[in-house]
Design an enzyme around this catalytic site. Structure first.
Site, mmCIF file in Angstrom:
data_model
loop_
_atom_site.group_PDB
_atom_site.id
_atom_site.type_symbol
_atom_site.label_atom_id
_atom_site.label_comp_id
_atom_site.label_asym_id
_atom_site.label_seq_id
_atom_site.Cartn_x
_atom_site.Cartn_y
_atom_site.Cartn_z
ATOM 1 N N TYR A 187 0.849 -1.204 0.000
ATOM 2 C CA TYR A 187 0.000 0.000 0.000
ATOM 3 C C TYR A 187 0.884 1.253 0.000
ATOM 4 O O TYR A 187 0.727 2.148 -0.832
ATOM 5 C CB TYR A 187 -0.913 -0.018 1.238
ATOM 6 C CG TYR A 187 -1.671 1.280 1.444
ATOM 7 C CD1 TYR A 187 -2.722 1.617 0.618
ATOM 8 C CD2 TYR A 187 -1.314 2.157 2.467
ATOM 9 C CE1 TYR A 187 -3.413 2.821 0.793
ATOM 10 C CE2 TYR A 187 -1.997 3.344 2.654
ATOM 11 C CZ TYR A 187 -3.043 3.672 1.822
ATOM 12 O OH TYR A 187 -3.714 4.851 2.000
HETATM 13 O O1 LIG Z 1 -2.419 6.718 7.680
HETATM 14 C C1 LIG Z 1 -2.586 6.053 6.684
HETATM 15 O O2 LIG Z 1 -2.173 6.393 5.608
HETATM 16 C C2 LIG Z 1 -3.262 4.744 6.772
HETATM 17 O O3 LIG Z 1 -4.121 4.759 7.892
HETATM 18 C C3 LIG Z 1 -4.788 3.561 8.140
HETATM 19 O O4 LIG Z 1 -3.851 2.549 8.440
HETATM 20 P P1 LIG Z 1 -3.496 2.299 9.963
HETATM 21 O O5 LIG Z 1 -2.922 3.498 10.601
HETATM 22 O O6 LIG Z 1 -2.676 1.079 9.984
HETATM 23 O O7 LIG Z 1 -4.953 2.104 10.594
HETATM 24 P P2 LIG Z 1 -5.672 0.820 11.181
HETATM 25 O O8 LIG Z 1 -5.604 -0.291 10.232
HETATM 26 O O9 LIG Z 1 -7.000 1.251 11.635
HETATM 27 O O10 LIG Z 1 -4.786 0.478 12.446
HETATM 28 C C4 LIG Z 1 -4.710 1.391 13.540
HETATM 29 C C5 LIG Z 1 -3.806 0.851 14.604
HETATM 30 O O11 LIG Z 1 -4.403 -0.338 15.153
HETATM 31 C C6 LIG Z 1 -3.443 -1.380 15.176
HETATM 32 N N1 LIG Z 1 -4.172 -2.650 15.060
HETATM 33 C C7 LIG Z 1 -4.783 -2.971 13.916
HETATM 34 C C8 LIG Z 1 -5.482 -4.149 13.794
HETATM 35 C C9 LIG Z 1 -5.539 -5.027 14.882
HETATM 36 O O12 LIG Z 1 -6.155 -6.093 14.849
HETATM 37 N N2 LIG Z 1 -4.924 -4.646 16.025
HETATM 38 C C10 LIG Z 1 -4.234 -3.488 16.145
HETATM 39 O O13 LIG Z 1 -3.685 -3.205 17.216
HETATM 40 C C11 LIG Z 1 -2.505 -1.075 14.045
HETATM 41 O O14 LIG Z 1 -1.251 -1.668 14.256
HETATM 42 C C12 LIG Z 1 -2.459 0.428 14.080
HETATM 43 O O15 LIG Z 1 -1.490 0.844 14.991
HETATM 44 C C13 LIG Z 1 -5.610 3.160 6.942
HETATM 45 O O16 LIG Z 1 -6.211 1.898 7.176
HETATM 46 C C14 LIG Z 1 -4.801 3.124 5.694
HETATM 47 O O17 LIG Z 1 -5.654 2.894 4.596
HETATM 48 C C15 LIG Z 1 -4.021 4.402 5.517
HETATM 49 O O18 LIG Z 1 -4.893 5.422 5.136
#
Ligand SMILES: O=C(O)[C@H]1O[C@H](OP(=O)(O)OP(=O)(O)OC[C@H]2O[C@@H](n3ccc(=O)[nH]c3=O)[C@H](O)[C@@H]2O)[C@H](O)[C@@H](O)[C@H]1O
Length: 437
Positions: free
Chosen positions: A246
């Site tokens: 991504y």
């Molecule tokens: O800023 C971005 O550009 C991206 O932001 C978002 O990605 P992320 O910041 O990774 O959000 P998100 O998946 O909600 O995980 C949030 C937290 O929960 C943690 N997480 C996640 C899943 C889980 O089961 N457990 C967990 O602790 C995980 O480790 C993380 O720390 C968008 O999805 C992406 O499309 C893109 O726009």
């Protein structure tokens, strides 16, 4: 073809060049010959009319479309609605094409643009990456009510895009259509290439070919910072070590945008979004499915780093991000064009990359505590070592450039934003509140 047959048969009757005649090209000779000897015959004159009409028709069909509405076929039944939706309330209003309009940020941004008086046309393919019902609800409950018409179609459909740009002279494109999600790239990698690279190029092509090329504002991502350890993340920092496909496609998008800016004089602003959340959000994001699982008394996995290190995100509320998008549109300079097709190049076009974050990271642990408080339900938590599938340990935006360029000033803290999200969630899914503390 049968209509041409009698004419073609006459080719055999062309006399050989005996030297008595001035040499002429066979086709020219053929025309002269036919006109001289047979135009008096009404039957032959009719064949000539048919033949010439066919040539003229073929000539026009092979020409690129320069006249608006000439070839509108896919959109012609909707052209009135599209034009109506594209009409700004005042002559100073922008005319914006929003791709990914039934997506989370797309729906909110489209409504905000329309409400303040801009002309807006949405484009979305309603892809089934997550619940299409939610996308349809965003359309009916947000976009329809605001008067935003959404064309159902794919950014990879170049014919559709050409028709749309022929139909409406957009001043701006807010390009938000993308394959989102960091972890899903392990499951369907090609969807990221198709949307975030091929689709983006298609949008840029359509924009650059428009009679007056619009300015582009598009969604890049905080994920381009990868495993950078210097905080806060600044636009000046290196972003050439993506750790998810991504992120790699978003970084590629930034490079592609730069090339289009340089060659075609497109004004382009890339906004690096930092974990955007809020009402009508994306069900694949942690805050959303944690809410669902907590309410269903299902166990949730909270990621942690090595030695129980904290994982944190610079969660950014949707309204702040929308304000940033609108301001990016307002401060975007006009595209200057590439100087081709008889158009005059008007110098270098604007190129910007700007962080849109909250600049106050919160741990995932704290996120869960806030959800427990707002939902009044105790979560069943399991601490899990963060899998190596594209996630990064933390994000933290330096927003000084956004402040300077866009007057951006995020104003919603995580607890306030989550309260609004939870209120929407309970209402939308008609959840009866039950406490299990
Ligand atoms: O800023 C971005 O550009 C991206 O932001 C978002 O990605 P992320 O910041 O990774 O959000 P998100 O998946 O909600 O995980 C949030 C937290 O929960 C943690 N997480 C996640 C899943 C889980 O089961 N457990 C967990 O602790 C995980 O480790 C993380 O720390 C968008 O999805 C992406 O499309 C893109 O726009």
């Amino acid at each position: 073809m049968t209509a041409l047959k009698p004419i073609l048969n006459h080719i055999d009757t062309i006399p050989p060049n005996t030297g008595k005649f001035k040499p002429v090209k066979p086709s020219v000779y053929f025309i002269h010959h036919r006109l001289r000897f047979h135009t008096s015959s009404p039957k032959c004159a009719l064949w000539w009319i048919i033949f010439l009409s066919l040539i003229i028709m073929l000539f026009f069909l092979s020409q690129p479309s320069t006249t608006p509405h000439l070839h509108t076929t896919m959109l012609s039944s909707k052209s009135t609605l599209i034009r109506l939706s594209a009409t700004p309330r005042s002559t100073r209003g922008h005319i914006v094409l929003v791709t990914g309009a039934v997506g989370f940020v797309g729906a909110h941004a489209s409504v905000a643009l329309k409400r303040r008086g801009d002309g807006v046309v949405g484009l979305d393919n309603y892809n089934p990456y997550y619940d299409v019902g939610l996308k349809t609800s965003r359309k009916t409950q947000l976009l329809d009510r605001a008067g935003v018409f959404v064309v159902k179609g794919d950014i990879n459909d170049d014919v559709l895009l050409r028709e749309l740009f022929d139909l409406v002279q957009f001043t701006h494109v807010l390009h938000l259509a993308a394959q989102a999600g960091v972890r899903y790239a392990m499951i369907d990698p090609s969807s990221y290439i198709k949307s975030n690279i091929d689709g983006f190029v298609n949008v840029l092509e359509a924009a650059k070919n428009a009679v007056v090329p619009p300015a582009i504002v598009w969604a890049s991502s905080s994920s381009v910072y990868g495993l950078n350890s210097k905080v806060p993340f600044s636009e000046q920092d290196r972003t050439d070590h993506p750790v998810s496909l991504y992120a790699a496609t978003k970084k590629a998008g930034e490079a592609i945008a730069h090339a289009y800016n340089h060659i075609h004089g497109l004004s382009i602003t890339g906004l690096r979004f930092f974990t955007v959340y809020g009402p009508w959000g994306r069900p694949d994001m942690a805050y959303f499915f944690f809410t669902k699982d907590i309410l269903n008394r299902k166990q949730i996995s909270i990621f942690e780093g090595e030695n129980h290190g904290t994982i944190a995100r610079d969660f950014t509320y949707i309204d702040d991000v929308v304000k940033g998008c609108l301001s990016a549109i307002d401060t975007a300079k006009k595209s200057t064009g590439n100087g081709r097709n008889g158009r005059k190049k008007k110098g270098e076009a604007q190129f910007r990359i700007i962080n849109l974050g909250n600049t106050s990271p919160v741990s995932v642990h704290k996120l869960v505590m806030l959800l427990e408080k707002l939902l009044k339900v105790k979560a069943k938590k399991k601490m899990v070592l963060m899998p190596r599938n594209g996630d990064v340990p933390f994000t933290h935006a330096d927003i000084s450039l956004a402040r300077m360029e866009l007057g951006y000033k995020p104003s919603v803290d995580l607890e306030t934003g989550l309260r609004k999200f939870v209120k929407w969630y309970l209402d939308y899914y008609d959840v009866k509140k039950k406490s299990s503390w």
